[in-house]
Design a protein around this motif. Structure first.
Motif, PDB file in Angstrom:
ATOM      1  N   GLY A  29       0.828  -1.203   0.000  1.00  0.00           N
ATOM      2  CA  GLY A  29       0.000   0.000   0.000  1.00  0.00           C
ATOM      3  C   GLY A  29       0.858   1.247   0.000  1.00  0.00           C
ATOM      4  N   CYS A  30       1.875   1.269  -0.831  1.00  0.00           N
ATOM      5  CA  CYS A  30       2.885   2.334  -0.796  1.00  0.00           C
ATOM      6  C   CYS A  30       2.389   3.686  -1.302  1.00  0.00           C
ATOM      7  N   SER A  31       1.384   3.715  -2.173  1.00  0.00           N
ATOM      8  CA  SER A  31       0.865   4.938  -2.769  1.00  0.00           C
ATOM      9  C   SER A  31       1.888   5.530  -3.748  1.00  0.00           C
ATOM     10  N   SER A  32       1.756   6.821  -4.061  1.00  0.00           N
ATOM     11  CA  SER A  32       2.708   7.429  -4.998  1.00  0.00           C
ATOM     12  C   SER A  32       2.930   8.906  -4.706  1.00  0.00           C
ATOM     13  N   GLY A  33       2.622   9.351  -3.515  1.00  0.00           N
ATOM     14  CA  GLY A  33       2.784  10.756  -3.152  1.00  0.00           C
ATOM     15  C   GLY A  33       4.157  11.058  -2.591  1.00  0.00           C
ATOM     16  N   PRO A  34       4.308  12.236  -2.003  1.00  0.00           N
ATOM     17  CA  PRO A  34       5.607  12.681  -1.502  1.00  0.00           C
ATOM     18  C   PRO A  34       6.163  11.844  -0.350  1.00  0.00           C
ATOM     19  N   ASN A  35       5.306  11.134   0.383  1.00  0.00           N
ATOM     20  CA  ASN A  35       5.775  10.317   1.508  1.00  0.00           C
ATOM     21  C   ASN A  35       6.002   8.849   1.138  1.00  0.00           C
ATOM     22  N   THR A  36       5.836   8.519  -0.117  1.00  0.00           N
ATOM     23  CA  THR A  36       5.911   7.127  -0.546  1.00  0.00           C
ATOM     24  C   THR A  36       7.215   6.452  -0.132  1.00  0.00           C
ATOM     25  N   LEU A  37       8.327   7.111  -0.312  1.00  0.00           N
ATOM     26  CA  LEU A  37       9.623   6.488  -0.032  1.00  0.00           C
ATOM     27  C   LEU A  37      10.126   6.768   1.376  1.00  0.00           C
ATOM     28  N   LEU A  38       9.302   7.387   2.199  1.00  0.00           N
ATOM     29  CA  LEU A  38       9.684   7.651   3.583  1.00  0.00           C
ATOM     30  C   LEU A  38       9.941   6.351   4.334  1.00  0.00           C
ATOM     31  N   VAL A  39       9.082   5.372   4.159  1.00  0.00           N
ATOM     32  CA  VAL A  39       9.252   4.075   4.819  1.00  0.00           C
ATOM     33  C   VAL A  39      10.554   3.423   4.354  1.00  0.00           C
ATOM     34  N   ALA A  40      10.766   3.395   3.048  1.00  0.00           N
ATOM     35  CA  ALA A  40      11.998   2.797   2.513  1.00  0.00           C
ATOM     36  C   ALA A  40      13.218   3.499   3.083  1.00  0.00           C
ATOM     37  N   SER A  41      13.186   4.815   3.133  1.00  0.00           N
ATOM     38  CA  SER A  41      14.305   5.594   3.671  1.00  0.00           C
ATOM     39  C   SER A  41      14.590   5.226   5.120  1.00  0.00           C
ATOM     40  N   GLU A  42      13.538   5.145   5.928  1.00  0.00           N
ATOM     41  CA  GLU A  42      13.709   4.810   7.351  1.00  0.00           C
ATOM     42  C   GLU A  42      14.219   3.381   7.531  1.00  0.00           C
ATOM     43  N   LEU A  43      13.711   2.451   6.726  1.00  0.00           N
ATOM     44  CA  LEU A  43      14.168   1.071   6.813  1.00  0.00           C
ATOM     45  C   LEU A  43      15.642   0.956   6.432  1.00  0.00           C
ATOM     46  N   ILE A  44      16.044   1.641   5.390  1.00  0.00           N
ATOM     47  CA  ILE A  44      17.438   1.612   4.937  1.00  0.00           C
ATOM     48  C   ILE A  44      18.353   2.210   6.000  1.00  0.00           C
ATOM     49  N   LYS A  45      17.954   3.351   6.576  1.00  0.00           N
ATOM     50  CA  LYS A  45      18.747   3.970   7.649  1.00  0.00           C
ATOM     51  C   LYS A  45      18.860   3.042   8.854  1.00  0.00           C
ATOM     52  N   SER A  46      17.751   2.431   9.230  1.00  0.00           N
ATOM     53  CA  SER A  46      17.750   1.527  10.388  1.00  0.00           C
ATOM     54  C   SER A  46      18.674   0.341  10.160  1.00  0.00           C
ATOM     55  N   ILE A  47      18.618  -0.250   8.976  1.00  0.00           N
ATOM     56  CA  ILE A  47      19.484  -1.386   8.669  1.00  0.00           C
ATOM     57  C   ILE A  47      20.949  -0.977   8.761  1.00  0.00           C
ATOM     58  N   HIS A  48      21.275   0.180   8.232  1.00  0.00           N
ATOM     59  CA  HIS A  48      22.656   0.673   8.285  1.00  0.00           C
ATOM     60  C   HIS A  48      23.106   0.881   9.739  1.00  0.00           C
ATOM     61  N   GLU A  49      22.260   1.507  10.549  1.00  0.00           N
ATOM     62  CA  GLU A  49      22.605   1.754  11.957  1.00  0.00           C
ATOM     63  C   GLU A  49      22.747   0.450  12.745  1.00  0.00           C
ATOM     64  N   ILE A  50      21.848  -0.496  12.518  1.00  0.00           N
ATOM     65  CA  ILE A  50      21.912  -1.788  13.208  1.00  0.00           C
ATOM     66  C   ILE A  50      23.179  -2.532  12.801  1.00  0.00           C
ATOM     67  N   ARG A  51      23.485  -2.498  11.515  1.00  0.00           N
ATOM     68  CA  ARG A  51      24.695  -3.163  11.016  1.00  0.00           C
ATOM     69  C   ARG A  51      25.933  -2.621  11.707  1.00  0.00           C
ATOM     70  N   LEU A  52      26.019  -1.316  11.815  1.00  0.00           N
ATOM     71  CA  LEU A  52      27.177  -0.691  12.471  1.00  0.00           C
ATOM     72  C   LEU A  52      27.221  -1.036  13.957  1.00  0.00           C
ATOM     73  N   LYS A  53      26.055  -0.979  14.618  1.00  0.00           N
ATOM     74  CA  LYS A  53      25.981  -1.262  16.052  1.00  0.00           C
ATOM     75  C   LYS A  53      26.408  -2.696  16.356  1.00  0.00           C
ATOM     76  N   LEU A  54      26.053  -3.625  15.472  1.00  0.00           N
ATOM     77  CA  LEU A  54      26.383  -5.026  15.681  1.00  0.00           C
ATOM     78  C   LEU A  54      27.772  -5.399  15.148  1.00  0.00           C
ATOM     79  N   GLY A  55      28.439  -4.444  14.521  1.00  0.00           N
ATOM     80  CA  GLY A  55      29.798  -4.675  14.056  1.00  0.00           C
ATOM     81  C   GLY A  55      29.934  -5.486  12.782  1.00  0.00           C
ATOM     82  N   HIS A  56      28.887  -5.524  11.980  1.00  0.00           N
ATOM     83  CA  HIS A  56      28.973  -6.224  10.690  1.00  0.00           C
ATOM     84  C   HIS A  56      29.677  -5.317   9.686  1.00  0.00           C
TER      85      HIS A  56
END
Length: 138
Positions: A29-56
């Protein structure tokens, strides 16, 4: 409000298995407006931060499915994706469109690691009636 829940789920995913070199995610249900990629952006940032925190050392590649009904403006959506990808620094991220209702099967069995949907609970009664209808006719 959902960010801590998402981060916890991603951390559990990261810690709970041999983390894949390619992480497959979907936004239903991603839609196509200005907030569409907000979820993707947050998920990508979170994965990067978790990766660094866990030392991968290595970032996983991310395969990201964007789903909405067929009448969604996928042309506008993919123009947004193109601009979004140019601003990504890491990890490598690849986007795909999946038109269709998320009340039907959209993906192969066991093909997704993480699924997000912002606005599915308000339709829960339709899911319940659909699953009852499906069970009686299979």
């Amino acid at each position: 409000m959902t960010k801590p829940i998402i981060e916890d789920a991603l951390t559990n995913l990261y810690c709970g298995m041999n983390f894949p070199k390619t992480l497959v995610m979907a936004d239903l249900g991603c839609s196509s407006g200005p907030n569409t990629l907000l979820v993707a952006s947050e998920l990508i940032k979170s994965i990067h931060e978790i990766r660094l925190k866990l030392g991968h050392d290595e970032s996983p590649e991310i395969q990201f499915y964007l789903n909405d009904l067929p009448h969604n403006d996928f042309n506008t959506l993919f123009l947004s994706v193109s601009k979004f990808q140019k601003n990504l620094t890491q990890p490598p991220c690849y986007f795909f469109g999946v038109p269709g209702s998320f009340y039907t099967r959209l993906f192969l069995n066991k093909s997704l690691h993480f699924v997000h949907s912002s606005y599915s609970l308000m339709w829960l009664s339709k899911v319940t009636s659909l699953s009852i209808h499906t069970r009686t006719h299979t």
